[in-house]
Write a protein that holds these residues in place. Structure first.
Motif, short mmCIF file in Angstrom:
data_model
loop_
_atom_site.label_atom_id
_atom_site.label_comp_id
_atom_site.label_asym_id
_atom_site.label_seq_id
_atom_site.Cartn_x
_atom_site.Cartn_y
_atom_site.Cartn_z
N LYS A 390 0.82 -1.20 0.00
CA LYS A 390 0.00 0.00 0.00
C LYS A 390 0.86 1.26 0.00
O LYS A 390 1.76 1.40 0.84
N PRO A 391 0.64 2.17 -0.98
CA PRO A 391 1.41 3.42 -0.97
C PRO A 391 1.24 4.18 0.33
O PRO A 391 0.16 4.18 0.91
N ASP A 392 2.31 4.81 0.78
CA ASP A 392 2.23 5.60 2.01
C ASP A 392 2.37 7.08 1.69
O ASP A 392 2.43 7.48 0.52
N VAL A 393 2.45 7.89 2.71
CA VAL A 393 2.50 9.34 2.52
C VAL A 393 3.74 9.75 1.74
O VAL A 393 3.71 10.70 0.95
N PHE A 394 4.85 9.00 1.92
CA PHE A 394 6.07 9.32 1.18
C PHE A 394 5.88 9.06 -0.31
O PHE A 394 6.33 9.83 -1.16
N THR A 395 5.20 7.96 -0.66
CA THR A 395 4.92 7.64 -2.07
C THR A 395 4.15 8.76 -2.73
O THR A 395 4.53 9.26 -3.80
N THR A 397 3.61 11.86 -1.72
CA THR A 397 4.29 13.16 -1.70
C THR A 397 5.39 13.24 -2.75
O THR A 397 5.59 14.28 -3.38
N THR A 398 6.11 12.13 -2.96
CA THR A 398 7.15 12.10 -3.99
C THR A 398 6.55 12.33 -5.37
O THR A 398 7.09 13.10 -6.18
N LEU A 399 5.44 11.67 -5.66
CA LEU A 399 4.77 11.84 -6.95
C LEU A 399 4.23 13.26 -7.10
O LEU A 399 4.35 13.89 -8.16
N LEU A 400 3.61 13.77 -6.04
CA LEU A 400 3.08 15.14 -6.06
C LEU A 400 4.20 16.13 -6.37
O LEU A 400 4.05 17.03 -7.21
N SER A 401 5.34 15.96 -5.71
CA SER A 401 6.48 16.86 -5.93
C SER A 401 7.01 16.74 -7.35
O SER A 401 7.42 17.74 -7.95
N ARG A 414 -4.51 15.61 -8.56
CA ARG A 414 -5.18 14.31 -8.61
C ARG A 414 -4.51 13.33 -7.64
O ARG A 414 -5.18 12.55 -6.96
N ILE A 415 -3.18 13.37 -7.60
CA ILE A 415 -2.45 12.53 -6.65
C ILE A 415 -2.82 12.89 -5.23
O ILE A 415 -3.03 12.01 -4.37
N PHE A 416 -2.94 14.18 -4.96
CA PHE A 416 -3.30 14.62 -3.61
C PHE A 416 -4.70 14.13 -3.26
O PHE A 416 -4.95 13.68 -2.13
N THR A 430 4.18 16.78 2.63
CA THR A 430 3.12 16.97 1.63
C THR A 430 2.72 18.43 1.56
O THR A 430 2.60 19.01 0.47
N PHE A 431 2.50 19.03 2.71
CA PHE A 431 2.12 20.45 2.74
C PHE A 431 3.23 21.32 2.16
O PHE A 431 2.96 22.31 1.46
N ASN A 432 4.47 20.97 2.44
CA ASN A 432 5.59 21.74 1.89
C ASN A 432 5.59 21.70 0.36
O ASN A 432 5.88 22.70 -0.30
N ALA A 433 5.27 20.51 -0.21
CA ALA A 433 5.21 20.37 -1.66
C ALA A 433 4.08 21.22 -2.25
O ALA A 433 4.24 21.84 -3.32
N LEU A 434 2.94 21.26 -1.56
CA LEU A 434 1.81 22.07 -2.03
C LEU A 434 2.12 23.56 -1.94
O LEU A 434 1.77 24.34 -2.83
N ILE A 435 2.79 23.97 -0.87
CA ILE A 435 3.20 25.36 -0.73
C ILE A 435 4.12 25.75 -1.88
O ILE A 435 3.97 26.82 -2.50
#
Length: 827
Positions: A390-395, A397-401, A414-416, A430-435
């Motif tokens: 199962k993908p985790d928060v790191f998975t 967040t890496t894709l989002l970034s 969409r990933i978020f 995750t929040f840092n990537a969105l910022i």
């Protein structure tokens, strides 16, 4: 400028001198024409960031959470296992005597009063005194074992303060040297280190040394480990050096701890390999932990070749790589943008009988995402799901970034959305990537909403959050916001660390504050922070923006001399330095080295070649680099914008539309730079009115046009004699809070002068003077050239002779230059 830069760059960085065992803690309404008056407003970003920060402090009324500047908050892979035999089990000691166990039981009793400590311990010592009045060494050894067991037991039961009280009680006895051995000292120091009381641990060791206590390697290693686990890496190294100076030979454990410290400090590989050489020379053979640590040390500098060598040496030395080894090596390749090599490690890992874990897949996904190979990264995510992982928060967040960096905002969101639908709670990363995503697009209101959501989700801004805000405002040229955020960051209790200094160097250089960027670098060195690869690359990027290619080459040579191994980003900065200083031949030479020296040029270098060749308007070279990049399947938004820019400048409309279609089909979100390039192309074409349509499209998408946007549309109308439309756009620009610059006014002046409307042209100059806009050579060139064009030489001469009445600040040199220009034009 280069002379000012040379000093702080080319100096050595020794560790700062400190006491070897410090005893103190390290607490660290729209106008109708372009010449009508208007109240201009300041950019709206400053109050926005101020309100956000004020609200942040209102939400957190209590004292802020301090984060040690040397401790990474990101999840990391363990490279060893705890060797505590009691871990996960009840306390058991087979070396405590019956009376010793009774003493321990009394001390861990919740009803035990601290005032009874003297009575309980005195009974223990009296027992051994009665046992053998001569107090033979055997009796003392038994007593030492009981004291050691009691302190260990108290540590197991989380009674650190009580353990310290026992140690202090024994320490105050005249015969303490016969009872306190180095094992007891090592245990109490380790215990204090785990409690974060490293200064107290240091004080103990320092006082023991003063009293002539013979410290052994285990006591020293315990303090080194305590410093390391609390992020005080320089202190750990100083203790190690002191230990060697006193002739205390390090053990394998000591070397392993220091190697880990060197990796955390970002020490040059030459220092790390030198330590290993000294270790081997002293007869201490590396173990599997040593090799795993060495591979881990290669992460920060992207030292994939060195990591591969260590990996091979490990196998040749008879050690079998385990899952930690493979995952660490995968992570090195991921951070080095070497996805193919990472996949080879995965194959070998599976061949060796190790099933890939979530850590494995996350490293692989990171490798592909960092290199812009997002389709492959998504395929890996699907593959891990198929295997039941199962993908985790790191998975997520890496894709989002990865999508954010490529300029693909819709896939990123969409990933978020998928992440939240899966019940995976976002973390601060995750929040840092969105910022970063919203900030990079100039969507500052959305950026602040994300910042506020951090608190709602019970997260706390970390050092990376502040560094991200610094970077966002820096790349948008908002130097006052950069300084403001830095002040708020320190007020919130965060101490600047290496990444903060690196970010500030980049931020100020992007704002055009080059000297301030270099001052930050100098301050970093003075603070005793050792520059790493990111530091050198930040300095090189700053030099590149100033076109200081000679200084860039000096820094590059310094890195190659052993300070830090250059990576792809280093070469990218060199290319930008050559391009910004118009050193085309040097740029071509380096490009040839990239194409011929690397059988498979990595995408980041190809992207840079697209950017610099486009900037220098080298069409064939730009297209060649872009085609090579497409073979890698990884063009990003910046390279696509570069292609649209060069095609737009050359009025290759069909080619520009081809790139735009490719961008839309691939899911990229056009940025302001995209639209500005399209407006430029249309403004120089017969279909010049299309430039305003693009401007309206920008506004409809919620983006904020900048001065370039409005100036381009104004130029389109002025160039075609549509001055009323140009004035209308000018009014819109001021309505949206933008202050016209000299380019804006010069466009009107040139257009009026070209049409013999000299009174209007001079009226614009008066308006410039009234509103404090500094004139440049082009301002007056346009007027005298207009007179000459219409055979009005006498009027041109009269204009120059009376120029000081129009502009009291005009210099005699400027008047002379304009007179010479008239003579040359007339001849």
């Amino acid at each position: 400028m280069a002379e000012k830069v040379a000093l702080p760059l080319l100096i050595s960085n020794p560790l700062p001198t400190k006491p070897q065992f410090p005893t103190q803690s390290h607490n660290l309404q729209q106008p109708s024409s372009p010449i009508s008056s208007s109240n201009t407003s300041s950019p709206p970003f400053t109050p926005l960031i101020q309100n956000m920060l004020i609200n942040h402090h209102k939400i957190q009324p209590h004292s802020p959470k301090f984060i040690n500047p040397n401790v990474s908050i990101r999840p990391r892979t363990r490279i060893s296992k705890a060797r505590d035999p009691n871990r996960g089990k009840p306390w058991a000691s087979h070396r405590l005597s019956t009376l010793g166990q009774q003493v321990l039981d009394s001390l861990i009793d919740p009803c035990f009063e601290g005032s009874e400590l003297d009575k309980v311990l005195s009974q223990l010592f009296e027992y051994y005194h009665k046992e053998e009045l001569s107090l033979s060494s055997g009796t003392w050894n038994s007593l030492s074992m009981d004291v050691l067991g009691i302190i260990k037991g108290l540590g197991f039961y989380k009674k650190c303060d009580m353990a310290m009280s026992v140690f202090s009680w024994v320490r105050e006895r005249e015969d303490f040297e016969s009872v306190l051995n180095c094992s007891v000292v090592a245990v109490i120091i380790t215990m204090l280190g785990k409690e974060g009381k490293v200064s107290a641990a240091s004080s103990i060791l320092n006082n023991l040394r003063k009293d002539g206590f013979d410290l052994d390697v285990y006591a020293y290693t315990s303090l080194i480990t305590a410093y390391a686990s609390n992020g005080r890496y320089r202190d750990a190294v100083l203790v190690f050096k002191k230990m060697e100076e006193e002739g205390c030979k390090p053990t394998l454990i000591t070397y392993n701890v220091i190697l880990n410290v060197y990796g955390k400090m970002g020490m040059p590989w030459s220092k790390i390999s030198g330590l290993v050489h000294g270790m081997k020379s002293s007869g201490v053979a590396p173990d599997d932990y040593t090799y795993n640590t060495l591979i881990s040390c290669c992460r920060r500098g992207s030292l994939y070749e060195e990591a591969a060598q260590v990996f091979e040496e490990m196998k040749l030395s008879g050690f079998s790589p385990d899952k930690v080894t493979f995952n660490t090596l995968l992570d090195v390749y991921g951070k080095s943008r070497r996805p193919k090599e990472a996949m080879e490690v995965l194959k070998e890992m599976e061949f060796s009988g190790f099933s890939p874990s979530i850590v494995t897949y996350n490293s692989l996904i990171s490798a592909y995402a960092r290199d812009g190979l997002l389709r492959e990264a998504m395929e890996l995510k699907d593959q891990m799901v198929e295997k039941g992982i199962k993908p985790d928060v790191f998975t997520y967040t890496t894709l989002l970034s990865g999508f954010e960096k490529a300029g693909m905002d819709e896939p990123a969101m969409r990933i978020f959305g998928e992440m939240r639908a899966a019940g995976c709670k976002p973390n601060i990363c995750t929040f840092n990537a969105l910022i970063k995503m919203h900030g990079n697009r100039g969507r500052f209101a959305e950026m602040m909403k994300v910042f506020e959501e951090i608190e709602i989700c019970n997260c706390a801004p970390d050092i990376v959050t502040w560094n991200t805000l610094l970077a966002v405002f820096g790349q948008n040229g908002m130097d006052s916001e950069v300084s403001g955020v830095f002040k708020e960051m320190k007020r919130a209790g965060f101490v600047p660390e290496r990444d903060t200094f690196n970010t500030l160097i980049s931020a100020y250089s992007r704002c055009g504050s080059f000297q301030q960027a270099m001052a930050v670098y100098k301050r970093m060195l003075e603070a005793g922070v050792t520059p790493d690869l990111s530091s050198y690359n930040a300095v090189l990027a700053a030099l590149a923006r100033g076109g200081l290619w000679e200084q860039s080459e000096k820094v590059f040579a310094e890195m190659k001399d052993g300070r830090c191994k250059p990576n792809e980003l280093t070469y990218c900065s060199l290319l930008h330095a050559y391009a910004n200083s118009k050193e085309i031949e040097r740029m071509h030479t380096l490009a040839e080295e990239i194409y011929s020296g690397l059988t498979e040029p990595v995408p980041v270098l190809l992207k840079t070649l697209v950017l610099v060749n486009s900037k220098c308007d080298l069409l064939m070279e730009t297209e060649h680099a872009f085609e090579e990049l497409k073979k890698k399947g990884s063009p990003d938004l910046s390279t696509l914008n570069a292609m649209i820019a060069i095609y737009g400048r050359r009025q290759m409309v069909a080619k520009a539309n081809e790139i735009l279609n490719f961008m839309n089909e691939s899911g990229f979100s056009p940025s302001l730079a995209t639209y500005n390039s399209l407006m430029y192309m249309h403004s120089r074409s017969e279909n010049f009115e299309r430039s305003e349509e693009v401007l309206k499209e920008i506004l409809a998408k919620g983006l904020k046009p900048d001065l370039i946007s409005y100036n381009t549309v104004i130029f389109a109308y002025c160039r075609n004699g549509r001055m009323k439309d140009a004035s209308r756009i000018f009014s819109y620009m001021k309505t949206y809070g933008l202050v016209p610059d000299v380019i804006t006014y010069n466009t009107f002046v040139a257009s009026y002068a070209a049409d013999s409307l000299f009174e209007d042209a001079i009226g614009v100059v008066r308006y410039m003077i009234k509103h404090g806009c500094k004139r440049n050579q082009n301002t007056y060139n346009s007027i005298v050239d207009g007179y000459c064009k219409h055979s009005r030489r006498a009027d041109a001469i009269m204009f120059v002779s009376s120029l000081n009445q129009l502009d009291p600040h005009v210099t005699k040199e400027e008047e002379l230059r304009l007179s010479e220009r008239i003579a040359k034009k007339w001849s």
